[in-house]
Design a protein around this motif. Structure first.
Motif, PDB file in Angstrom:
ATOM      1  N   VAL A 211      -8.636   3.433   4.311  1.00 38.70           N
ATOM      2  CA  VAL A 211      -8.294   2.065   4.659  1.00 38.70           C
ATOM      3  C   VAL A 211      -6.783   2.117   5.076  1.00 38.70           C
ATOM      4  CG1 VAL A 211      -7.844  -0.344   3.570  1.00 38.70           C
ATOM      5  CG2 VAL A 211      -9.915   1.166   2.870  1.00 38.70           C
ATOM      6  N   ARG A 212      -6.489   1.318   6.114  1.00 41.27           N
ATOM      7  CA  ARG A 212      -5.074   1.072   6.490  1.00 41.27           C
ATOM      8  C   ARG A 212      -5.132  -0.624   6.409  1.00 41.27           C
ATOM      9  NH1 ARG A 212      -4.927   5.316  11.016  1.00 41.27           N
ATOM     10  NH2 ARG A 212      -4.306   7.379   9.612  1.00 41.27           N
ATOM     11  N   SER A 213      -3.688  -1.199   6.316  1.00 41.87           N
ATOM     12  CA  SER A 213      -3.357  -2.509   6.329  1.00 41.87           C
ATOM     13  C   SER A 213      -2.073  -2.716   7.169  1.00 41.87           C
ATOM     14  CB  SER A 213      -3.431  -2.983   4.830  1.00 41.87           C
ATOM     15  OG  SER A 213      -3.016  -4.586   4.926  1.00 41.87           O
ATOM     16  N   GLY A 214      -2.175  -3.538   7.862  1.00 45.77           N
ATOM     17  CA  GLY A 214      -0.793  -3.954   8.842  1.00 45.77           C
ATOM     18  C   GLY A 214      -0.246  -5.189   8.221  1.00 45.77           C
ATOM     19  N   ASN A 215      -0.946  -5.935   7.407  1.00 47.76           N
ATOM     20  CA  ASN A 215      -0.525  -7.188   6.780  1.00 47.76           C
ATOM     21  C   ASN A 215      -0.933  -7.381   5.642  1.00 47.76           C
ATOM     22  OD1 ASN A 215      -2.658  -9.093   7.058  1.00 47.76           O
ATOM     23  ND2 ASN A 215      -2.335  -8.571   9.310  1.00 47.76           N
ATOM     24  N   PRO A 216      -0.252  -8.386   5.019  1.00 45.18           N
ATOM     25  CA  PRO A 216      -0.870  -8.636   3.304  1.00 45.18           C
ATOM     26  C   PRO A 216      -2.168  -9.348   3.343  1.00 45.18           C
ATOM     27  CG  PRO A 216       1.013  -9.962   4.002  1.00 45.18           C
ATOM     28  CD  PRO A 216       0.860  -8.893   4.942  1.00 45.18           C
ATOM     29  N   ARG A 217      -2.673  -9.880   4.642  1.00 41.94           N
ATOM     30  CA  ARG A 217      -4.075 -10.442   4.436  1.00 41.94           C
ATOM     31  C   ARG A 217      -5.332  -9.957   5.114  1.00 41.94           C
ATOM     32  NH1 ARG A 217      -4.721 -13.982   1.185  1.00 41.94           N
ATOM     33  NH2 ARG A 217      -5.937 -15.255   2.452  1.00 41.94           N
ATOM     34  N   SER A 218      -4.922  -8.805   5.731  1.00 38.72           N
ATOM     35  CA  SER A 218      -6.226  -8.011   6.252  1.00 38.72           C
ATOM     36  C   SER A 218      -5.940  -6.482   6.117  1.00 38.72           C
ATOM     37  CB  SER A 218      -6.440  -8.454   7.528  1.00 38.72           C
ATOM     38  OG  SER A 218      -5.423  -8.136   8.497  1.00 38.72           O
ATOM     39  N   ALA A 219      -7.049  -5.873   6.233  1.00 36.71           N
ATOM     40  CA  ALA A 219      -7.143  -4.272   6.126  1.00 36.71           C
ATOM     41  C   ALA A 219      -8.399  -3.828   6.820  1.00 36.71           C
ATOM     42  CB  ALA A 219      -7.023  -3.842   4.801  1.00 36.71           C
ATOM     43  N   ALA A 220      -8.245  -2.750   7.307  1.00 40.00           N
ATOM     44  CA  ALA A 220      -9.482  -2.214   8.106  1.00 40.00           C
ATOM     45  C   ALA A 220      -9.876  -0.901   7.457  1.00 40.00           C
ATOM     46  CB  ALA A 220      -9.129  -1.861   9.250  1.00 40.00           C
TER      47      ALA A 220
ATOM     48  N   GLY B 220      -8.979 -11.909   4.486  1.00 39.68           N
ATOM     49  CA  GLY B 220      -8.626 -12.653   3.481  1.00 39.68           C
ATOM     50  C   GLY B 220      -8.375 -12.006   2.124  1.00 39.68           C
ATOM     51  N   LEU B 221      -7.752 -11.020   2.171  1.00 40.74           N
ATOM     52  CA  LEU B 221      -7.506 -10.040   1.087  1.00 40.74           C
ATOM     53  C   LEU B 221      -7.006 -10.860  -0.316  1.00 40.74           C
ATOM     54  CD1 LEU B 221      -5.608  -6.828   2.372  1.00 40.74           C
ATOM     55  CD2 LEU B 221      -8.115  -7.118   1.711  1.00 40.74           C
ATOM     56  N   HIS B 222      -7.452 -10.749  -1.319  1.00 38.84           N
ATOM     57  CA  HIS B 222      -6.975 -11.505  -2.508  1.00 38.84           C
ATOM     58  C   HIS B 222      -5.638 -11.110  -3.024  1.00 38.84           C
ATOM     59  CE1 HIS B 222     -11.058 -13.265  -2.449  1.00 38.84           C
ATOM     60  NE2 HIS B 222     -11.345 -11.993  -2.792  1.00 38.84           N
ATOM     61  N   ALA B 223      -5.242  -9.910  -2.558  1.00 37.56           N
ATOM     62  CA  ALA B 223      -3.960  -9.589  -2.854  1.00 37.56           C
ATOM     63  C   ALA B 223      -3.587  -8.301  -1.956  1.00 37.56           C
ATOM     64  CB  ALA B 223      -3.777  -8.759  -4.067  1.00 37.56           C
ATOM     65  N   PRO B 224      -2.389  -7.923  -1.530  1.00 34.85           N
ATOM     66  CA  PRO B 224      -2.105  -6.808  -0.512  1.00 34.85           C
ATOM     67  C   PRO B 224      -2.479  -5.645  -1.071  1.00 34.85           C
ATOM     68  CG  PRO B 224      -0.139  -8.409  -0.778  1.00 34.85           C
ATOM     69  CD  PRO B 224      -1.197  -9.002  -1.671  1.00 34.85           C
ATOM     70  N   VAL B 225      -2.794  -4.538  -0.051  1.00 37.32           N
ATOM     71  CA  VAL B 225      -3.295  -3.471  -0.825  1.00 37.32           C
ATOM     72  C   VAL B 225      -1.942  -2.450  -0.493  1.00 37.32           C
ATOM     73  CG1 VAL B 225      -5.790  -3.649  -0.516  1.00 37.32           C
ATOM     74  CG2 VAL B 225      -4.363  -2.720   1.472  1.00 37.32           C
ATOM     75  N   ALA B 226      -1.907  -1.563  -1.374  1.00 43.41           N
ATOM     76  CA  ALA B 226      -0.796  -0.457  -1.154  1.00 43.41           C
ATOM     77  C   ALA B 226      -1.194   0.822  -1.176  1.00 43.41           C
ATOM     78  CB  ALA B 226       0.221  -0.596  -2.478  1.00 43.41           C
ATOM     79  N   GLU B 227      -0.469   1.859  -0.552  1.00 42.12           N
ATOM     80  CA  GLU B 227      -0.578   3.114  -0.035  1.00 42.12           C
ATOM     81  C   GLU B 227      -1.162   3.749  -1.507  1.00 42.12           C
ATOM     82  OE1 GLU B 227       1.536   7.073   1.686  1.00 42.12           O
ATOM     83  OE2 GLU B 227       2.106   5.116   2.152  1.00 42.12           O
ATOM     84  N   GLY B 228      -2.055   4.594  -1.300  1.00 43.97           N
ATOM     85  CA  GLY B 228      -2.666   5.157  -2.705  1.00 43.97           C
ATOM     86  C   GLY B 228      -3.678   4.485  -3.538  1.00 43.97           C
ATOM     87  N   GLN B 229      -3.886   3.087  -3.188  1.00 44.96           N
ATOM     88  CA  GLN B 229      -4.745   2.336  -4.059  1.00 44.96           C
ATOM     89  C   GLN B 229      -6.020   2.641  -3.511  1.00 44.96           C
ATOM     90  OE1 GLN B 229      -4.047  -2.023  -3.290  1.00 44.96           O
ATOM     91  NE2 GLN B 229      -5.827  -2.540  -4.136  1.00 44.96           N
ATOM     92  N   LEU B 230      -7.035   2.437  -4.234  1.00 49.32           N
ATOM     93  CA  LEU B 230      -8.501   2.809  -3.872  1.00 49.32           C
ATOM     94  C   LEU B 230      -9.133   1.629  -3.662  1.00 49.32           C
ATOM     95  CD1 LEU B 230      -9.683   5.758  -6.500  1.00 49.32           C
ATOM     96  CD2 LEU B 230      -8.947   5.810  -4.016  1.00 49.32           C
ATOM     97  N   VAL B 231      -9.849   1.403  -2.498  1.00 44.58           N
ATOM     98  CA  VAL B 231     -10.510  -0.065  -2.004  1.00 44.58           C
ATOM     99  C   VAL B 231     -11.986   0.302  -2.399  1.00 44.58           C
ATOM    100  CG1 VAL B 231     -10.825  -1.650  -0.326  1.00 44.58           C
ATOM    101  CG2 VAL B 231      -8.590  -0.408  -0.674  1.00 44.58           C
ATOM    102  N   PRO B 232     -12.615  -0.754  -3.104  1.00 39.37           N
ATOM    103  CA  PRO B 232     -14.035  -0.543  -3.395  1.00 39.37           C
ATOM    104  C   PRO B 232     -14.824  -1.179  -2.135  1.00 39.37           C
ATOM    105  CG  PRO B 232     -13.004  -2.240  -4.652  1.00 39.37           C
ATOM    106  CD  PRO B 232     -11.912  -1.611  -4.243  1.00 39.37           C
ATOM    107  N   LEU B 233     -15.738  -0.541  -1.576  1.00 39.31           N
ATOM    108  CA  LEU B 233     -16.721  -1.008  -0.794  1.00 39.31           C
ATOM    109  C   LEU B 233     -18.151  -0.711  -1.060  1.00 39.31           C
ATOM    110  CD1 LEU B 233     -14.985   0.399   2.498  1.00 39.31           C
ATOM    111  CD2 LEU B 233     -14.906  -1.945   1.895  1.00 39.31           C
TER     112      LEU B 233
END
Length: 150
Positions: free
Chosen positions: A30-39, A107-120
């Motif tokens: 996952v990559r995020s360029g801003n605190p509200r979205s990620a891909a 509409g991320l509920h909180a920004p994601v950070a490098e190393g964090q695991l994102v559940p999908l």
């Protein structure tokens, strides 16, 4: 009977086999360029005899999750939702990658950070559902092809 896969942590496993190894998922992140979205990006290999169709994706970290395609419209990059989903033909691999088809979390509920695991949770219709976690990696802006560099 619709197979359901167990949770796989792609940060720890190089490959995740789904539905009796019909689908093999790899290279997820996952990559995020801003605190509200990620891909989210990954490779989906269909080793089965029939096509599999990625119909939807969900994540508890975002208000909305959609399948998107990036289009180049005269040098202007535009993302469009893929309401029809993404088909993974039998015997082929589809790469969801930056600049192409991908999973968009808005509409991320909180920004994601490098190393964090994102559940999908990926819904492949008749091919099953898989829950996984993808690691957040640093955001990298790709170079445009054909651009002159001095």
């Amino acid at each position: 009977m619709r197979p359901t896969a167990c949770a796989a942590i792609m940060a720890l496993l190089p490959l995740a086999a789904i539905g009796g190894e019909t689908l093999v998922l790899s290279d997820g992140h996952v990559r995020s360029g801003n605190p509200r979205s990620a891909a989210a990006y990954l490779a989906i290999e269909n080793r089965g005899a029939g096509d599999c169709h990625l119909r939807a994706v969900e994540s508890e970290l975002a208000a909305r999750v959609e399948l998107h395609r990036t289009l180049d419209e005269g040098g202007v990059m535009k993302m469009v939702p893929l309401a029809e989903g993404i088909t993974i033909p039998a015997g082929e691999t589809r790469h969801l990658r930056q600049g192409g088809d991908h999973v968009m979390m808005m509409g991320l509920h909180a920004p994601v950070a490098e190393g964090q695991l994102v559940p999908l949770s990926l819904d492949f219709g008749d091919c099953g559902t898989v829950a996984l976690q993808l690691p957040v990696t640093p955001h990298v802006t790709p170079r445009r092809q054909g651009a002159a560099h001095h």
